[in-house]
Motif scaffolding. Sequence first.
Motif, PDB file in Angstrom:
ATOM      1  N   UNK A 323       0.852  -1.182   0.000  1.00 24.64           N
ATOM      2  CA  UNK A 323       0.000   0.000   0.000  1.00 24.64           C
ATOM      3  C   UNK A 323       0.890   1.234   0.000  1.00 24.64           C
ATOM      4  N   UNK A 324       0.342   2.369  -0.429  1.00 24.74           N
ATOM      5  CA  UNK A 324       1.013   3.651  -0.252  1.00 24.74           C
ATOM      6  C   UNK A 324       0.398   4.327   0.971  1.00 24.74           C
ATOM      7  N   UNK A 325       1.236   4.860   1.843  1.00 24.34           N
ATOM      8  CA  UNK A 325       0.753   5.562   3.032  1.00 24.34           C
ATOM      9  C   UNK A 325       1.202   7.020   2.959  1.00 24.34           C
ATOM     10  N   UNK A 326       0.293   7.914   3.255  1.00 20.11           N
ATOM     11  CA  UNK A 326       0.662   9.319   3.392  1.00 20.11           C
ATOM     12  C   UNK A 326      -0.283   9.955   4.406  1.00 20.11           C
ATOM     13  N   UNK A 327       0.118  11.068   4.963  1.00 20.19           N
ATOM     14  CA  UNK A 327      -0.734  11.811   5.896  1.00 20.19           C
ATOM     15  C   UNK A 327      -0.815  13.245   5.407  1.00 20.19           C
ATOM     16  N   UNK A 328      -2.031  13.742   5.274  1.00 24.55           N
ATOM     17  CA  UNK A 328      -2.214  15.088   4.737  1.00 24.55           C
ATOM     18  C   UNK A 328      -3.137  15.890   5.656  1.00 24.55           C
ATOM     19  N   UNK A 329      -3.085  17.198   5.479  1.00 25.92           N
ATOM     20  CA  UNK A 329      -4.017  18.096   6.164  1.00 25.92           C
ATOM     21  C   UNK A 329      -5.020  18.592   5.138  1.00 25.92           C
ATOM     22  N   UNK A 330      -6.319  18.352   5.389  1.00 21.26           N
ATOM     23  CA  UNK A 330      -7.325  18.776   4.401  1.00 21.26           C
ATOM     24  C   UNK A 330      -7.613  20.265   4.533  1.00 21.26           C
ATOM     25  N   UNK A 331      -8.583  20.729   3.766  1.00 19.87           N
ATOM     26  CA  UNK A 331      -8.860  22.166   3.732  1.00 19.87           C
ATOM     27  C   UNK A 331      -9.447  22.687   5.043  1.00 19.87           C
ATOM     28  N   UNK A 332      -9.928  21.783   5.881  1.00 21.16           N
ATOM     29  CA  UNK A 332     -10.451  22.187   7.197  1.00 21.16           C
ATOM     30  C   UNK A 332      -9.380  22.009   8.281  1.00 21.16           C
ATOM     31  N   UNK A 333      -8.141  21.782   7.846  1.00 24.54           N
ATOM     32  CA  UNK A 333      -7.001  21.610   8.734  1.00 24.54           C
ATOM     33  C   UNK A 333      -7.119  20.373   9.630  1.00 24.54           C
ATOM     34  N   UNK A 334      -7.813  19.392   9.102  1.00 22.70           N
ATOM     35  CA  UNK A 334      -7.916  18.109   9.797  1.00 22.70           C
ATOM     36  C   UNK A 334      -6.834  17.174   9.271  1.00 22.70           C
ATOM     37  N   UNK A 335      -6.133  16.533  10.184  1.00 29.81           N
ATOM     38  CA  UNK A 335      -5.082  15.589   9.788  1.00 29.81           C
ATOM     39  C   UNK A 335      -5.716  14.238   9.468  1.00 29.81           C
ATOM     40  N   UNK A 336      -5.400  13.697   8.290  1.00 24.97           N
ATOM     41  CA  UNK A 336      -5.994  12.432   7.841  1.00 24.97           C
ATOM     42  C   UNK A 336      -4.899  11.521   7.306  1.00 24.97           C
ATOM     43  N   UNK A 337      -4.892  10.281   7.771  1.00 25.89           N
ATOM     44  CA  UNK A 337      -4.001   9.272   7.205  1.00 25.89           C
ATOM     45  C   UNK A 337      -4.679   8.627   6.007  1.00 25.89           C
ATOM     46  N   UNK A 338      -3.929   8.465   4.931  1.00 24.99           N
ATOM     47  CA  UNK A 338      -4.506   7.930   3.695  1.00 24.99           C
ATOM     48  C   UNK A 338      -3.707   6.704   3.257  1.00 24.99           C
ATOM     49  N   UNK A 339      -4.444   5.641   2.893  1.00 26.16           N
ATOM     50  CA  UNK A 339      -3.850   4.434   2.310  1.00 26.16           C
ATOM     51  C   UNK A 339      -4.375   4.304   0.893  1.00 26.16           C
ATOM     52  N   UNK A 340      -3.463   4.014  -0.028  1.00 28.19           N
ATOM     53  CA  UNK A 340      -3.850   3.865  -1.438  1.00 28.19           C
ATOM     54  C   UNK A 340      -3.377   2.497  -1.906  1.00 28.19           C
ATOM     55  N   UNK A 341      -4.283   1.710  -2.463  1.00 29.05           N
ATOM     56  CA  UNK A 341      -3.920   0.346  -2.886  1.00 29.05           C
ATOM     57  C   UNK A 341      -4.872  -0.144  -3.972  1.00 29.05           C
ATOM     58  N   UNK A 342      -4.513  -1.245  -4.612  1.00 27.64           N
ATOM     59  CA  UNK A 342      -5.401  -1.883  -5.585  1.00 27.64           C
ATOM     60  C   UNK A 342      -6.344  -2.831  -4.859  1.00 27.64           C
ATOM     61  N   UNK A 343      -7.351  -3.344  -5.597  1.00 25.14           N
ATOM     62  CA  UNK A 343      -8.295  -4.287  -4.996  1.00 25.14           C
ATOM     63  C   UNK A 343      -7.579  -5.543  -4.506  1.00 25.14           C
ATOM     64  N   UNK A 344      -6.658  -6.055  -5.308  1.00 25.57           N
ATOM     65  CA  UNK A 344      -5.932  -7.256  -4.908  1.00 25.57           C
ATOM     66  C   UNK A 344      -5.081  -6.988  -3.660  1.00 25.57           C
ATOM     67  N   UNK A 345      -4.408  -5.833  -3.630  1.00 24.56           N
ATOM     68  CA  UNK A 345      -3.618  -5.479  -2.438  1.00 24.56           C
ATOM     69  C   UNK A 345      -4.508  -5.376  -1.207  1.00 24.56           C
ATOM     70  N   UNK A 346      -5.716  -4.862  -1.402  1.00 24.74           N
ATOM     71  CA  UNK A 346      -6.641  -4.705  -0.281  1.00 24.74           C
ATOM     72  C   UNK A 346      -7.046  -6.069   0.274  1.00 24.74           C
ATOM     73  N   UNK A 347      -7.335  -7.016  -0.603  1.00 27.91           N
ATOM     74  CA  UNK A 347      -7.728  -8.352  -0.139  1.00 27.91           C
ATOM     75  C   UNK A 347      -6.595  -9.022   0.617  1.00 27.91           C
ATOM     76  N   UNK A 348      -5.375  -8.853   0.124  1.00 31.24           N
ATOM     77  CA  UNK A 348      -4.222  -9.425   0.820  1.00 31.24           C
ATOM     78  C   UNK A 348      -4.039  -8.752   2.185  1.00 31.24           C
ATOM     79  N   UNK A 349      -4.228  -7.412   2.224  1.00 34.14           N
ATOM     80  CA  UNK A 349      -4.048  -6.680   3.479  1.00 34.14           C
ATOM     81  C   UNK A 349      -5.070  -7.106   4.523  1.00 34.14           C
ATOM     82  N   UNK A 350      -6.299  -7.372   4.087  1.00 33.66           N
ATOM     83  CA  UNK A 350      -7.359  -7.723   5.034  1.00 33.66           C
ATOM     84  C   UNK A 350      -7.308  -9.192   5.449  1.00 33.66           C
ATOM     85  N   UNK A 351      -7.029 -10.088   4.495  1.00 36.63           N
ATOM     86  CA  UNK A 351      -7.108 -11.523   4.767  1.00 36.63           C
ATOM     87  C   UNK A 351      -5.749 -12.180   4.941  1.00 36.63           C
ATOM     88  N   UNK A 352      -4.693 -11.538   4.455  1.00 34.37           N
ATOM     89  CA  UNK A 352      -3.343 -12.034   4.671  1.00 34.37           C
ATOM     90  C   UNK A 352      -3.102 -13.425   4.142  1.00 34.37           C
TER      91      UNK A 352
END
Length: 759
Positions: A323-352
């Motif tokens: 997965x790609x991990x990044x943390x950004x501040x949105x326009x309301x100055x809220x800190x949000x962690x973001x994960x970006x992945x494909x469907x296959x990566x997501x299934x592996x991440x959840x079910x291992x």
Amino acid sequence: MNVPDETEKTRAETAYCDRLFAETMQLASRFDKNIDLPTLRRAYRFASERHKGHFRSSGEPYLVHPVHVARILVDLHLDAQTLAAGLLHDVVEDDLKTPIEEIEVNFGNDVATIVDGVTKISRMQLVSDKENQIDNFRKMLLAVAKDVRVILVKFADRLHNLRTLDYLPPEKRLRIARETLDVYAPLAHRFGMARVRRELEELAFRYADPEAYARLEAQVAQRKDEYWNAIEQFCDEIRAGLSKRGMPAEVSGRVKHLYSIHNKMVSEGKELSEIYDLLGVRIIVETADQCYDALAYLHQHYRPLEGRFKDYIGNPKSNGYQSLHTTVTNNQRTVVEVQIRTREMHEVAEEGIARHWLYKEGRATGEIDAQMRWVRQFLEWSKDIRDPSEFYEQLKIDLFPDEIFALTPKGDVIPLPKGATALDFAFAVHTEVGLHASGAIVGGRIVPLGYELQTSDSVRIITSANQKPSRDWLNLVKTAKARTRVKQWLRQAEFALNVEIGHDLVEKRLKKAGLVIPEEEWAAAAAAFNMKDREHLFAAVGAGDLAPERVFDHIRSMVAPAPTKEEAPQKELPGADAEAGGIVLSGMDNPLVRIARCCNPVPGDPVLGFITRGRGLTVHHRECPNIRQLKEDAGRLIPVRWEARDVIGGAGPFKTAIIVKGSDRVGLLSNVTSTIASTGANIRHAEIRTLPDGAHSAFLLEVKNLKQLKRVISKLRKVPNVVEVHRLATEGDDEDELRAMIAGSPLPFAEESPDDEDE
């Protein structure tokens, strides 16, 4: 398992269990149209018969539990053999009296192996301070290494038990919750099963610390609307922005689960209001390239937090997570962690690891082999660890591998746990490279072997044919592989001394008890401890891997009846006359022999040795306060003596500390230091303090032996205005510790005689 007075199971209870099973099979058929339903129905009937008349603490028929376990396994898309094992996993319990051979005859070897493994794990106490819990944990990992489906069934078993934990007594709830947080949740994490890990942690946290759970749950609930409004708005913005770029994506948000928040608050010492990264957003796209495109969009439109980007697509975690991990501040100055992945990566991440099981072919994939490698490696690397704290510390590193990725000169990526050193890197490349490593070049500059590596460091190891490991290396390495290889080398190199120490420890007890063991009996004694012969038995004792009391007790049972309680030998310190025998200290270059830093004995001092498990022999001054405190461990004290040539003037240098007190005058310090120098002793550190009653000085010296030290003290006592000189026990050689010497107490030793003076 509760067994009430026998009453016929009501039709309603039977119908309830049958309906649960039918729903589970319907769901299993939806995931796999070719699943072996006849075998599963036979397993259900077998379990129904064996659990007949048994009820759970909740009052439900016991059969409800294995059916729910099978349902959890269906959700993980596992094969018919695993589902059958889930239905049968409790039928081999003692009160059901079902032999594992009956399972094998009716359902095959694979199902029997899984059921047997789960049964053995269920009987183990995995959370305890006792040393034998190491063996229990190894047995569990051995069962997992044999068939990974063992731990998958155990995860499902533990999940359902946690869901119904309210019906158990409080002390049992606490034990199960702690075991889950300490053992099963970390294992689920290591196998990449994020969904299972999250539920294990949330349910266990509720019972492990009910007050903290309730307090945090209420605090998060108060801000629930605020959190979800921020998440939904951010998700809508991202979804619309990516769609405009021709990149349809599945975007979802969440608030971090309570156990994760709790851990962050505890580790950082903060309140909930001080934790800013509580919100998370997950973006799922079609391809890996789109993952990077989505990342570029985020960083163009929102401010990324420095140092919070991680690329686990280019550098997957050891459990297969991408997965790609990044943390950004949105326009309301809220800190949000973001994960970006494909469907296959997501299934592996959840079910291992469960995601990789090929139920149609009934065999493991290459991905499973890769994930299971750490189990086999950990079993191999940890087989010599006997200290529980060391074992669990190493296990923690392996279960939570916060990784870095270093590079060889050829560009090969070497994954290592965070905090790993250049020496860890050397052993990761090859054992022989590690054993002969003398330094490293990182980023074009030479660094020591203990240098802590960072991601993207390019590392070249400098080797030397003359280089060999020392016991200090154990303080430089973090990985199990490096630690094990260093210990193996040291054990082999130190074998002869270990034999001598072990022989002395065992023979001392035999002699004191008046026991003589015939030569032919030693082979049987060694075999009783799985040792090759008497030498290897003594070596294990000398290395601290085997307590001499265990060997003595076994031999005593072979040749004579055990003494009564009144006759049991009393623990006492070896007498001074023991120095006539014991280990001869003919030099201090052996990596197994260390001078105690608490008292710094020098050749000629009366000394005793203390066996430290896994670290060899530590030499203490006989009058060292710490020795007196070790009386309860007197079985690990051993007589030692200096070889004559060392006393006369040889090995060294040896560190020792002295205090010099005098009435202050101009030039006193100069006179004191020049007097010390005139004896040939070297001043490593000094601390000077002027007090109302005069000048006090503390010196850490390097001397050859006791004779030279006595000469230093004798000469200093003749310096004008010096009123007192004595030795001092010290905890080390740092300047801060020297400052503490002023308030220390003298270490007794024989007074000097005029013959000792060397004018």
